[in-house]
Design a protein around this motif. Sequence first.
Motif: not given
Length: 416
Positions: A234-251
């Motif tokens: 659950e913690e990791n998924l929340k972090r993934l959603q935060e990263l996903k919302s950042d258009p600068r994040h790759t991959p």
Amino acid sequence: MSENRYSVRFEELFGFYAGRETGVPLVPPEHVYFSLTNRCNLKCRMCSVSGGGDGEMETGEVCAIIRQVKELGVRHLILSGGEALLRRDLKEIVSFSVASGIEMVDIITNGTLLNEETADFFVKEGLNHLTVSLDGLRKNNDYIRGEGVFDRAEAAMDILNRVKKTHSRRNPTLGINFTVMDRNVEDMLPILDFAGGKECNIVVFQPVLFDNVKMHVKQKSPLWPCGEKLRLLEENLKRLQELKSDPRHTPMIYTSDQVLSLMPAYFQGRMPAGRIGCYEGLKRMVITSGGQVWSCLGIYGDARREKLADIWVSASARRVREKARRCRRHCLQDCVYFPSSVAAEALKVVAGAPEEEKALAAASLESGLKKTGAALAAAGAGFIGKIRGRNALDALKAKIRSADGRDGGRKRGACG
């Protein structure tokens, strides 16, 4: 994004939506998975594919079916297995697929068999994308897939990147498929750093199935995370959603926000009914190594004996779509996932368009609705089915035109 890309996106959105309502496909499948073999050189703990299935087709049969994939209007062909690189004629199949004019030809592989010569061929031939299945970093991946597999897969990625640089090519792009299970939850965030270091453009996170051959079986698996692992998930998924919302994040984290948010409920066996819709038999077509047109809800055609175009609109296919429409226990696999709110998705595309392209995106949105309505009117779905679908489309139009939400007037002007 070009005018054509906007148009294609909206036509798919509305076409899949109305097609699910009527049971009649109004647009081609988004992608075709073609399993070239059920043979595999690995024995992964969560996979039931290896050694099963219905044999393999000759090269000519495979190419004849791929020609029909192109004729059906499919833009994305994914060659898979088993392990696709075990086919001695893979180069011939890839060459034919690319030459046929299919826009995107991809391969899914475990990466252990890719060498310099094959990588050079893929680059020169114009393969679009190569997905490597990795289920964690070295320790956890090798527990799941076998000793030494991580190092061999990593070496294959390095080879491909080196060959691309030699030829000054960007394709095939690289991606990672990560199957989430109890053993590898701790590697979900580190795999992103690894993927970035290997110049991957996407990472896909998908929950492990009870049986990846019988996807319709909804039972708890010993591989599902629980207890502390579930809390970490659950913690990791929340972090993934935060990263996903950042258009600068790759991959790019390819998995949708909705799938990411529902994964804990999936593993707890309490998926909320109606929150997510299955688009089996609409979004994808799966062809087995023996030529059967497969779905998790049953076989609905034989590509060796019937034309794909006929199979796609058959009564058997419609029965699969109806079962999928009634399914309330979604498997959360990207191949059949589609946004639950098509109106919101359409508005999101327009709102996210660059300012200079907003008028173009809005015009494409209106055009997509009109084309879907015309296709629906022409579909041989029977009177009741057409009326139901038209009502659904009218309701969708009303939602889009009346939506204001957080973007206020900008959304209200989406359709002119």
